[in-house]
Design a protein around this motif. Structure first.
Motif, PDB file in Angstrom:
ATOM      1  N   THR A 277       0.809  -1.220   0.000  1.00  7.80           N
ATOM      2  CA  THR A 277       0.000   0.000   0.000  1.00  7.80           C
ATOM      3  C   THR A 277       0.851   1.284   0.000  1.00  7.80           C
ATOM      4  O   THR A 277       0.339   2.350  -0.307  1.00  7.80           O
ATOM      5  N   SER A 278       2.121   1.193   0.369  1.00  9.96           N
ATOM      6  CA  SER A 278       2.991   2.382   0.516  1.00  9.96           C
ATOM      7  C   SER A 278       2.376   3.402   1.452  1.00  9.96           C
ATOM      8  O   SER A 278       2.567   4.601   1.266  1.00  9.96           O
ATOM      9  N   SER A 279       1.616   2.948   2.421  1.00 10.85           N
ATOM     10  CA  SER A 279       0.980   3.916   3.312  1.00 10.85           C
ATOM     11  C   SER A 279       0.966   3.410   4.753  1.00 10.85           C
ATOM     12  O   SER A 279       0.376   2.368   5.050  1.00 10.85           O
ATOM     13  N   SER A 280       1.623   4.176   5.637  1.00 13.70           N
ATOM     14  CA  SER A 280       1.616   3.806   7.057  1.00 13.70           C
ATOM     15  C   SER A 280       0.207   3.892   7.613  1.00 13.70           C
ATOM     16  O   SER A 280      -0.184   3.105   8.464  1.00 13.70           O
ATOM     17  N   CYS A 313       6.505   8.350  13.463  1.00 16.38           N
ATOM     18  CA  CYS A 313       7.757   7.584  13.493  1.00 16.38           C
ATOM     19  C   CYS A 313       7.985   6.979  12.121  1.00 16.38           C
ATOM     20  O   CYS A 313       7.332   6.017  11.752  1.00 16.38           O
ATOM     21  N   MET A 314       8.886   7.592  11.377  1.00 17.52           N
ATOM     22  CA  MET A 314       9.136   7.093  10.028  1.00 17.52           C
ATOM     23  C   MET A 314      10.631   6.909   9.831  1.00 17.52           C
ATOM     24  O   MET A 314      11.315   7.761   9.265  1.00 17.52           O
ATOM     25  N   ASN A 315      11.127   5.798  10.314  1.00 15.98           N
ATOM     26  CA  ASN A 315      12.557   5.490  10.202  1.00 15.98           C
ATOM     27  C   ASN A 315      13.009   5.459   8.744  1.00 15.98           C
ATOM     28  O   ASN A 315      13.997   6.071   8.364  1.00 15.98           O
ATOM     29  N   GLY A 316      12.232   4.731   7.936  1.00 15.74           N
ATOM     30  CA  GLY A 316      12.618   4.543   6.538  1.00 15.74           C
ATOM     31  C   GLY A 316      12.586   5.853   5.777  1.00 15.74           C
ATOM     32  O   GLY A 316      13.468   6.149   4.968  1.00 15.74           O
ATOM     33  N   THR A 317      11.584   6.672   6.052  1.00 19.35           N
ATOM     34  CA  THR A 317      11.450   7.946   5.354  1.00 19.35           C
ATOM     35  C   THR A 317      12.630   8.876   5.658  1.00 19.35           C
ATOM     36  O   THR A 317      13.172   9.519   4.762  1.00 19.35           O
ATOM     37  N   ALA A 318      13.055   8.912   6.928  1.00 25.81           N
ATOM     38  CA  ALA A 318      14.179   9.795   7.281  1.00 25.81           C
ATOM     39  C   ALA A 318      15.448   9.350   6.563  1.00 25.81           C
ATOM     40  O   ALA A 318      16.212  10.181   6.043  1.00 25.81           O
ATOM     41  N   ALA A 355       5.668  14.215   8.135  1.00 25.75           N
ATOM     42  CA  ALA A 355       5.138  13.699   6.864  1.00 25.75           C
ATOM     43  C   ALA A 355       3.877  12.869   7.097  1.00 25.75           C
ATOM     44  O   ALA A 355       3.765  12.179   8.100  1.00 25.75           O
ATOM     45  N   ALA A 356       2.956  12.955   6.143  1.00 26.30           N
ATOM     46  CA  ALA A 356       1.730  12.159   6.262  1.00 26.30           C
ATOM     47  C   ALA A 356       2.016  10.720   5.843  1.00 26.30           C
ATOM     48  O   ALA A 356       2.834  10.486   4.946  1.00 26.30           O
ATOM     49  N   GLY A 357       1.344   9.782   6.497  1.00 24.09           N
ATOM     50  CA  GLY A 357       1.579   8.366   6.188  1.00 24.09           C
ATOM     51  C   GLY A 357       0.798   7.886   4.983  1.00 24.09           C
ATOM     52  O   GLY A 357       0.063   6.916   5.041  1.00 24.09           O
ATOM     53  N   VAL A 358       0.965   8.596   3.883  1.00 22.20           N
ATOM     54  CA  VAL A 358       0.278   8.219   2.640  1.00 22.20           C
ATOM     55  C   VAL A 358       1.340   8.069   1.549  1.00 22.20           C
ATOM     56  O   VAL A 358       2.465   8.550   1.731  1.00 22.20           O
ATOM     57  N   PRO A 359       1.005   7.427   0.431  1.00 27.33           N
ATOM     58  CA  PRO A 359       2.024   7.275  -0.613  1.00 27.33           C
ATOM     59  C   PRO A 359       2.615   8.626  -1.012  1.00 27.33           C
ATOM     60  O   PRO A 359       1.876   9.577  -1.278  1.00 27.33           O
ATOM     61  N   GLY A 360       3.927   8.707  -1.005  1.00 33.89           N
ATOM     62  CA  GLY A 360       4.599   9.955  -1.378  1.00 33.89           C
ATOM     63  C   GLY A 360       4.409  11.074  -0.374  1.00 33.89           C
ATOM     64  O   GLY A 360       4.689  12.240  -0.685  1.00 33.89           O
ATOM     65  N   GLY A 361       3.950  10.769   0.835  1.00 37.67           N
ATOM     66  CA  GLY A 361       3.661  11.800   1.840  1.00 37.67           C
ATOM     67  C   GLY A 361       4.848  12.664   2.204  1.00 37.67           C
ATOM     68  O   GLY A 361       4.693  13.821   2.601  1.00 37.67           O
ATOM     69  N   SER A 362       6.059  12.116   2.044  1.00 40.92           N
ATOM     70  CA  SER A 362       7.228  12.887   2.470  1.00 40.92           C
ATOM     71  C   SER A 362       7.760  13.804   1.375  1.00 40.92           C
ATOM     72  O   SER A 362       8.600  14.664   1.641  1.00 40.92           O
ATOM     73  N   LEU A 390      10.720   2.888  -4.106  1.00 40.66           N
ATOM     74  CA  LEU A 390      11.387   3.223  -2.839  1.00 40.66           C
ATOM     75  C   LEU A 390      10.360   3.487  -1.746  1.00 40.66           C
ATOM     76  O   LEU A 390      10.600   3.194  -0.570  1.00 40.66           O
ATOM     77  N   ASP A 391       9.198   4.032  -2.134  1.00 41.56           N
ATOM     78  CA  ASP A 391       8.148   4.310  -1.150  1.00 41.56           C
ATOM     79  C   ASP A 391       7.660   2.997  -0.526  1.00 41.56           C
ATOM     80  O   ASP A 391       7.453   2.899   0.689  1.00 41.56           O
ATOM     81  N   MET A 392       7.506   1.983  -1.365  1.00 40.74           N
ATOM     82  CA  MET A 392       7.052   0.687  -0.851  1.00 40.74           C
ATOM     83  C   MET A 392       8.042   0.178   0.199  1.00 40.74           C
ATOM     84  O   MET A 392       7.645  -0.316   1.261  1.00 40.74           O
ATOM     85  N   ARG A 394      10.447   1.991   1.905  1.00 40.72           N
ATOM     86  CA  ARG A 394      10.641   2.809   3.114  1.00 40.72           C
ATOM     87  C   ARG A 394       9.419   2.723   4.025  1.00 40.72           C
ATOM     88  O   ARG A 394       9.542   2.736   5.259  1.00 40.72           O
ATOM     89  N   THR A 395       8.231   2.592   3.435  1.00 44.33           N
ATOM     90  CA  THR A 395       7.034   2.465   4.271  1.00 44.33           C
ATOM     91  C   THR A 395       7.105   1.182   5.098  1.00 44.33           C
ATOM     92  O   THR A 395       6.690   1.152   6.265  1.00 44.33           O
ATOM     93  N   THR A 396       7.640   0.125   4.490  1.00 44.68           N
ATOM     94  CA  THR A 396       7.777  -1.138   5.231  1.00 44.68           C
ATOM     95  C   THR A 396       8.640  -0.933   6.476  1.00 44.68           C
ATOM     96  O   THR A 396       8.290  -1.372   7.574  1.00 44.68           O
TER      97      THR A 396
HETATM   98  N1  ASP Z   1       4.619   6.497   2.256  1.00 47.96           N
HETATM   99  C1  ASP Z   1       5.269   6.769   3.509  1.00 47.96           C
HETATM  100  C2  ASP Z   1       4.448   6.218   4.641  1.00 47.96           C
HETATM  101  O1  ASP Z   1       3.242   6.151   4.549  1.00 47.96           O
HETATM  102  C3  ASP Z   1       5.563   8.229   3.710  1.00 47.96           C
HETATM  103  C4  ASP Z   1       6.623   8.677   2.750  1.00 47.96           C
HETATM  104  O2  ASP Z   1       7.813   8.476   3.047  1.00 47.96           O
HETATM  105  O3  ASP Z   1       6.319   9.222   1.699  1.00 47.96           O
HETATM  106  O4  ASP Z   1       4.980   5.843   5.652  1.00 47.96           O
END
Ligand code: ASP
Length: 425
Positions: A277-280, A313-318, A355-362, A390-392, A394-396
Motif C-alpha cells: 500500500t505504501s501507506s503507514s 515515526c518514520m525510520n525509513g522515510t528519514a 510527513a503524512a503516512g500516505v504514498p509519497g507523503g514525504s 522506494l516508497d514501498m 521505506r514504508t515497510t
Molecule cells: N509512504 C510513507 C508512509 O506512509 C511516507 C513517505 O515516506 O512518503 O509511511
C-alpha cells in the motif's frame, strides 16, 4: 492455506504478472485496461476498506489507551518514552543513510545529459508537488497539530489533529468521576471491537487487493529508469535493509528483550500490507492487529503507540530523505560539509515526523529540506520516476519501526513479557 501465505502469494504473483506484462507487452493497450479496470479497482477497494477504519480506530484506540493507562502522569511518561524512542530510532536510521551516501557517492557519476532529461520529463510533476504540499516548515506546523474542529480534522484525514483530540479526550475521561466515564468507555470498547472485525474482513480481501495493487504499480512502472538511477536506488535499499536487519533487530533484542527471530516471523502481515500500500496510515489497522494478536502487546500500549507511530515515526522515510538530499547535492555539485549534513540529519528526522503516512507523503517536505540546505528543490524531479518502488520499501521500514517502538514501550512499562514468544520462536 493460511491467510498470511495467501497474501504473500498474492504479492509475488501480482509482481510477477505485472513485471511480465510490462516487459512482454510494453505500453500495450490491454495491459493498461486490465490495470485500470480490474487490478487497480480491486486494490483500491482493499485499501479503502482499511482506510475507512483508520479514523474510528485511532480515536477509540488512543482514547481507550490513555484512559486505560489511567494516571495522567503515567500517560506523560509513556508518551515521553514513545517520542524519545521515535526520535532516536529515526535519527539512527537517517545517520545510516548519510554514512552510506557519503561512502558510495551515487550522485557523483550521473551524466549531466541524463540529469537534464530526467528534469524535463518529471518537471511538471515536481512543480505540482510543490504547489500542493506544505512548502514551509516552521512553528505553524506544530500549531496546526491542534485542530480547530475535530470533526473537520477527521473528515480531512488529518491524523495528527485526530490524535491530539483523542489524547486530550482520553485524558479528560480519567479526570471525570468513574461512574460517568465507564459507560462511554464500554461504548468505545464495543466500537473498537467492531472495527477489528471490519479489519478482519478487509484482510480476507488482502490477497486479491495486494495482487491488484502490485500488478498495477509494476505493470506501468518505467523499469528502464531503475538502471539509470541504480546506484542511488541501491544505496537507499541497502540502508533500509541494514536498518531493518541490524538496527531494528538490535533494538528489539536490547530494549524489548524479544528475539529478532520471533519478532520478524510474527509481523509478516504488516510487512506485506505496508509494502503493497505504501501507506503507514493504511497499514495502521493491520499493525494494531499484529501487535495485539501476534506480539501479544496489551491493547492500551499498542493502541497508544502505533497510531502515533503511523504518522510520527518514520525510520525509513528519514533515511530516504537524507540519502536523497545528499544524492541530489552530489548531482548538482553542491558541497555539503559536516555541519550542513548534520542539518540534513536533523531536518530529515523532523520532516519524517511531520510527513503524512500516505504514498509519497514525504515528498513535499523533502523539497523543503532541499531548499533549506541550498540544493535546487525542483531537482526532486530526478528521482520521481523511481519513487514508488522506494516508497514501498521505506514504508515497510516505517511500519516495522512502529512495531519495535510498541515492543520497547510495552516492556519498559512492565506491561508485557517477551519470554513466551521467545520460547516459541
Ligand atoms: N509512504 C510513507 C508512509 O506512509 C511516507 C513517505 O515516506 O512518503 O509511511
Amino acid at each position: 492455506m493460511k491467510l498470511h501465505t495467501k497474501i504473500v502469494l498474492g504479492l509475488a504473483l501480482g509482481a510477477a504478472c505485472g513485471i511480465a506484462a510490462n516487459q512482454l507487452a510494453p505500453g500495450a493497450e490491454w495491459v493498461r485496461w486490465a490495470g485500470d479496470n480490474i487490478a487497480n479497482p480491486v486494490g483500491q477497494i482493499f485499501l479503502r476498506m482499511l482506510l475507512m477504519t483508520v479514523i474510528p480506530l485511532v480515536f477509540t484506540s488512543i482514547t481507550l489507551g490513555v484512559a486505560g493507562i489511567g494516571d495522567i502522569r503515567r500517560v506523560g511518561r509513556v508518551g515521553a518514552r514513545t517520542l524519545i524512542y521515535f526520535l532516536l530510532s529515526t535519527a539512527l536510521s537517517a545517520a545510516i543513510g548519510l554514512v552510506l551516501v557519503n561512502w558510495f557517492r551515487p550522485g557523483a557519476g550521473l551524466a549531466p545529459e541524463v540529469r537534464e532529461q530526467l528534469m524535463t520529463t518529471y518537471r511538471a510533476q515536481a512543480q505540482g508537488l510543490q504547489a500542493a504540499g506544505t512548502t514551509h516548515f516552521g512553528i505553524n506546523t506544530f500549531v496546526n497539530m491542534v485542530p480547530r474542529n475535530p470533526i473537520q480534522a477527521a473528515a480531512g484525514m488529518d491524523l495528527l489533529g485526530v490524535i491530539f483530540f483523542s489524547l486530550v479526550f482520553g485524558a479528560a475521561l480519567t479526570l471525570i468521576p468513574e461512574d460517568k466515564a465507564r459507560p462511554l468507555v464500554r461504548v468505545l470498547d464495543a466500537i473498537g471491537e467492531a472495527i477489528v472485525r471490519i479489519i478482519d474482513l478487509a484482510m480476507k480481501l488482502a490477497p486479491y487487493g495486494v495482487f491488484g495493487l502490485i500488478f498495477f504499480t509494476t505493470s506501468i512502472f518505467g523499469w528502464g529508469i531503475l538502471n539509470t538511477l541504480s546506484k542511488y536506488v541501491l544505496v537507499v535499499l541497502l540502508g533500509l535493509l541494514l536498518h531493518g536487519a541490524v538496527s531494528l533487530s538490535l533494538l528489539v533484542r536490547v530494549f524489548g528483550g524479544l528475539s529478532p527471530r520471533a519478532f520478524w516471523s510474527r509481523i509478516g502481515a504488516s510487512i506485506v500490507t505496508a509494502f503493497s500500500t505504501s501507506s503507514s496510515n493504511a497499514t495502521l489497522p493491520t499493525n494494531i492487529a499484529v501487535a495485539e494478536e501476534e506480539l501479544k502487546i496489551p491493547p492500551k500500549i499498542a493502541g497508544f503507540v502505533l497510531p502515533l507511530g503511523s504518522t510520527m515515526c518514520m525510520n525509513g522515510t528519514a533515511l530516504y530523505e537524507g540519502v536523497t538530499v545528499l544524492f541530489l547535492a552530489q548531482v548538482f555539485g553542491v558541497a555539503l560539509g559536516l555541519t550542513a549534513q548534520i542539518v540534513v540529519l536533523i531536518l530529515s528526522v523532523i520532516t519524517a515526523v511531520g510527513a503524512a503516512g500516505v504514498p509519497g507523503g514525504s515528498l513535499p517536505l523533502l523539497m523543503v529540506v532541499l531548499a533549506t540546505v541550498g540544493v535546487p528543490a525542483e531537482g526532486i524531479a530526478i528521482i520521481l520516476g523511481v519513487d514508488r518502488i522506494l516508497d514501498m520499501c521505506r514504508t515497510t521500514i516505517n511500519v516495522c519501526g512502529d512495531l519495535t517502538a510498541a515492543v520497547y514501550v510495552a516492556r519498559a512499562e512492565g506491561e508485557w513479557d517477551p519470554r513466551p514468544l521467545n520460547e516459541k520462536a
